[in-house]
Design a protein around this motif. Sequence first.
Motif, short mmCIF file in Angstrom:
data_model
loop_
_atom_site.label_atom_id
_atom_site.label_comp_id
_atom_site.label_asym_id
_atom_site.label_seq_id
_atom_site.Cartn_x
_atom_site.Cartn_y
_atom_site.Cartn_z
N ASN A 44 5.67 -6.43 -5.03
CA ASN A 44 6.20 -5.88 -4.90
C ASN A 44 6.92 -4.09 -5.03
O ASN A 44 6.83 -3.69 -4.37
CB ASN A 44 7.88 -6.07 -5.25
CG ASN A 44 8.82 -7.30 -4.19
OD1 ASN A 44 9.40 -8.38 -4.83
ND2 ASN A 44 7.96 -7.44 -3.15
N ASP A 47 5.39 -2.85 -2.24
CA ASP A 47 5.78 -2.53 -1.04
C ASP A 47 7.02 -1.10 -1.65
O ASP A 47 6.66 0.01 -0.04
CB ASP A 47 6.69 -3.55 -0.92
CG ASP A 47 6.94 -4.78 -0.56
OD1 ASP A 47 6.33 -4.76 0.86
OD2 ASP A 47 6.59 -5.45 -0.97
N ASP A 51 6.63 2.01 1.56
CA ASP A 51 8.32 2.19 1.25
C ASP A 51 8.50 3.90 1.29
O ASP A 51 8.69 4.43 1.91
CB ASP A 51 9.46 1.81 0.45
CG ASP A 51 9.29 0.55 1.10
OD1 ASP A 51 8.90 0.07 2.43
OD2 ASP A 51 10.53 -0.67 0.74
N ASP A 54 6.14 5.50 3.44
CA ASP A 54 7.12 5.82 4.76
C ASP A 54 8.34 6.95 4.95
O ASP A 54 8.04 7.74 5.48
CB ASP A 54 8.12 4.70 5.84
CG ASP A 54 6.41 3.80 5.50
OD1 ASP A 54 5.42 4.13 6.34
OD2 ASP A 54 7.07 2.18 5.55
N THR B 16 7.80 -11.77 -0.45
CA THR B 16 6.61 -10.45 -0.01
C THR B 16 6.10 -11.34 0.98
O THR B 16 6.10 -12.48 1.21
CB THR B 16 5.42 -10.76 -1.35
OG1 THR B 16 6.33 -11.02 -2.35
CG2 THR B 16 4.62 -10.08 -1.10
N ASN B 17 6.15 -10.20 1.79
CA ASN B 17 5.57 -10.37 3.07
C ASN B 17 3.93 -9.81 2.97
O ASN B 17 3.54 -8.77 3.37
CB ASN B 17 6.58 -9.80 4.07
CG ASN B 17 5.94 -9.58 5.83
OD1 ASN B 17 4.66 -10.69 5.82
ND2 ASN B 17 6.20 -8.76 6.17
N TRP B 18 3.18 -10.73 3.19
CA TRP B 18 1.73 -10.50 2.23
C TRP B 18 1.30 -9.72 3.56
O TRP B 18 -0.02 -8.57 3.86
CB TRP B 18 0.98 -11.26 1.89
CG TRP B 18 0.64 -12.13 2.46
CD1 TRP B 18 1.76 -13.75 2.77
CD2 TRP B 18 -0.20 -12.80 3.84
NE1 TRP B 18 1.02 -14.21 3.76
CE2 TRP B 18 -0.41 -13.74 4.14
CE3 TRP B 18 -1.57 -11.86 3.99
CZ2 TRP B 18 -1.42 -14.59 5.15
CZ3 TRP B 18 -2.58 -12.88 5.06
CH2 TRP B 18 -1.88 -13.88 5.89
N LYS B 19 1.84 -10.23 5.02
CA LYS B 19 1.26 -9.59 6.48
C LYS B 19 2.13 -8.47 6.83
O LYS B 19 1.48 -7.81 8.19
CB LYS B 19 1.68 -11.01 7.33
CG LYS B 19 0.56 -11.73 7.05
CD LYS B 19 1.00 -12.54 8.31
CE LYS B 19 0.64 -14.09 8.07
NZ LYS B 19 1.07 -15.18 9.08
N ARG B 20 2.86 -7.91 5.69
CA ARG B 20 2.87 -5.92 5.77
C ARG B 20 1.58 -5.14 5.97
O ARG B 20 0.78 -5.31 5.73
CB ARG B 20 3.86 -5.84 5.35
CG ARG B 20 4.94 -4.54 4.94
CD ARG B 20 4.83 -3.94 3.99
NE ARG B 20 5.60 -2.58 3.94
CZ ARG B 20 6.62 -1.82 3.52
NH1 ARG B 20 7.20 -2.36 2.21
NH2 ARG B 20 7.17 -0.54 3.58
N PHE B 23 -0.40 -3.57 3.56
CA PHE B 23 -0.27 -4.40 2.25
C PHE B 23 -1.41 -4.71 1.36
O PHE B 23 -1.40 -4.10 0.43
CB PHE B 23 0.48 -5.24 2.96
CG PHE B 23 0.95 -6.21 1.38
CD1 PHE B 23 2.74 -5.76 0.59
CD2 PHE B 23 0.69 -7.66 0.50
CE1 PHE B 23 2.26 -6.17 -0.61
CE2 PHE B 23 1.21 -8.11 -0.27
CZ PHE B 23 2.26 -7.33 -1.06
#
Lengths: 86, 190
Positions: A44, A47, A51, A54, B16-20, B23
């Motif tokens: 994460n 992520d 973020d 972005d 977790t969205n690995w397709k983001r 990523f």
Amino acid sequence: MPDKDNMIAELKLIVKPYIQDEEGFENMHEGSDFINDLKINSANLIDVILDIEDKYDIVFDNESMDKMLNVRAALEIINQKISEKQ
Amino acid sequence: MIGNDIIDLNETKRTTNWKRPGFLKKLFTETEQDIIANSDDPFTTVWQLWSMKESAYKVFIQAGGKPFYNPRRLACNLKAAHGEVLIESMLLKTDTIINANYIFSVAKKRETTAKNGIFKLDGLDIKKQSDVLKQQFLKYISVENNLNVHALAIRKSETGVPKLFNKNTKINVAFSLSHHGKYASYSILN
């Protein structure tokens, strides 16, 4: 240069969805470690990086990725990348 | 030295969205991205490679390596029976178990054997999970070595590496602990 407290507050909003330690999050400060103190899952953390990219319209290069362990490093990277844009 | 990593597949689907977009590029080298793109089951391959990196990174830190985040600096290679992860000049051998519930990897410097314990944790918060895992591990050590479990403790070194102590004396056992979602694991170098 943006005010440091404001930047920490902005960063708090970004990391909030991923933290697993409420106490660590409440006390989040410059020295907080993303994985050990905030218990952000290491996948994460990608992520969080996306973020940040972005929000500030910046790109983390290899060197920035290496450093991205704690709040202080994140603030340094954001400031550095914003100043490079100007 | 030994490093392990367990990934609860339901938990990872949830969090977790690995397709983001972007990523995979941040997590994986070009070679690894090719392995994923050509895989019949990209979801499993993504998390297999990730668990290999995590387990290898633990060995790197135990060996005194300087902490870093950049997952692309750990380069995975999949061979028939084993995997390999290269970190700087350190090459580690990995073994991975994959089933419907979890993916579990162990990294070592040599192809020596290890004792792995994997068990399910239910309905506990993340701190309690960590405590239960430590207790299970200490219980195993106490039975195997005929030691009093109450005299055993785990303490972290200055670099954050867990070490085993018996009545305040350090015991030289190479081990690694990992938990994620509903699963926990310990690995001990034989």
